[in-house]
Design an enzyme around this catalytic site. Structure first.
Site, PDB file in Angstrom:
ATOM      1  N   HIS A 184       0.829  -1.207   0.000  1.00  0.00           N
ATOM      2  CA  HIS A 184       0.000   0.000   0.000  1.00  0.00           C
ATOM      3  C   HIS A 184       0.861   1.254   0.000  1.00  0.00           C
ATOM      4  O   HIS A 184       1.873   1.332   0.700  1.00  0.00           O
ATOM      5  CB  HIS A 184      -0.908   0.006   1.237  1.00  0.00           C
ATOM      6  N   LYS A 241       9.602  19.963   5.921  1.00  0.00           N
ATOM      7  CA  LYS A 241      10.431  18.769   5.983  1.00  0.00           C
ATOM      8  C   LYS A 241       9.695  17.708   6.790  1.00  0.00           C
ATOM      9  O   LYS A 241       8.946  18.028   7.723  1.00  0.00           O
ATOM     10  CB  LYS A 241      11.805  19.060   6.592  1.00  0.00           C
ATOM     11  N   HIS A 253       9.186  14.405   9.302  1.00  0.00           N
ATOM     12  CA  HIS A 253       9.808  13.809  10.483  1.00  0.00           C
ATOM     13  C   HIS A 253      10.742  12.709   9.967  1.00  0.00           C
ATOM     14  O   HIS A 253      10.352  11.920   9.104  1.00  0.00           O
ATOM     15  CB  HIS A 253       8.724  13.228  11.394  1.00  0.00           C
TER      16      HIS A 253
END
Length: 282
Positions: free
Chosen positions: A84, A169, A171
């Site tokens: 997925h 940005k 994590h």
């Protein structure tokens, strides 16, 4: 009477691949009073699990954060693999009104509060999607997810793809999350008696709305490695506009065209009773 909201968070892990993390998520889901975990489905091929929770609006707000906290601490997207498409440890958090006294607008505000807290405390950025979307290109979940975890750092530098909450940005291990309010949808999968995933992909292309198929159908073709068969995986975003039996019959006809047939089908999570009654009447 409590204002009831449904929450269906999707996490990039599975019991089959990481039982300890899956169990930690289940524990977190059961830890908030006023909220009930109705269903927890896990799939090793997709390496994904989907929880269905219903509770009063305050309890749902808290459990959504607590689940995201567990996922952020335990799931490392740099090591994640699955069929997925995904962009985050907590990949998506939808909120759905469940009682007449709860509006979509209230769920939109709920999504914003959760997104803000997730950024403030966990430093995981997020897109607001569906009815919570702040710009047209963010509305569709598939469009938000395009590029997946690996391509997201570059994507976030594009003008139209600044996160709604957080910096430009991701994590480093938990990626980015889509959070939003929406009306009920049905996650509906059909498994085929073939190991040729191209057949499932061709069928998905015919039936999905973005390719000129059914307006309320989103579909992709996957390989179910543990069973050695292909799957047409769908999200039916309006089961009254496009009933489940309509896509089932179309998939069956297309499968026969490619020399195969339907083995079985499944519902992921809960679904409105009317969607099932319509199928039974058909």
């Amino acid at each position: 009477m409590a204002k009831l909201v449904e929450c269906i968070p999707n996490f990039s892990c599975s019991k089959e691949k990481d039982e300890a993390t899956y169990n930690a998520l289940v524990e977190a889901a059961n830890s908030v009073p006023g909220c009930t975990l109705f269903d927890a489905q896990t799939d090793g091929n997709h390496n994904r699990c989907v929880f269905t929770l219903i509770g009063d609006i305050n309890a749902i707000e808290e459990v959504a954060f607590q689940l995201t906290k567990v996922a952020t601490e335990r799931i490392d997207m740099t090591k994640h693999k699955g069929e997925h498409k995904r962009m985050g440890a907590t990949d998506v958090i939808p909120f759905v009104p469940q009682s007449k006294d709860v509006t979509v607008e209230e769920c939109v505000e709920l999504s914003k509060r959760v997104a803000q807290r997730i950024w403030d405390e966990l430093k995981v950025p997020s897109f607001l999607y569906e009815d919570s979307a702040t710009r047209p290109e963010h509305r569709n979940l598939a469009t938000c997810r395009k590029g997946e975890f690996e391509g997201m750092p570059e994507k976030l530098l594009q003008e139209e793809w600044a996160p709604d909450y957080g910096e430009r940005k991701i994590h480093p291990t938990a990626g980015i999350t889509a959070i939003g309010a929406r009306m009920p949808l049905v996650a509906f999968n059909i498994n085929l008696a073939t190991s040729d995933v191209e057949v499932a992909k061709k069928i998905a292309k015919v039936i999905r709305g973005s390719s000129g198929g059914f307006r309320s159908c989103k579909a992709m073709g996957f390989m179910m490695e543990d069973r050695g068969i292909a799957q047409v995986s769908m999200n039916m975003v309006n089961y009254e506009d496009t009933p489940l039996y309509v896509v089932y019959e179309q998939v069956r006809a297309l499968a026969e065209r490619y020399g195969t047939y339907i083995v079985d089908s499944e519902i992921v999570g809960l679904t409105p009773a009317k969607a099932m009654i319509d199928c039974a009447e058909f």
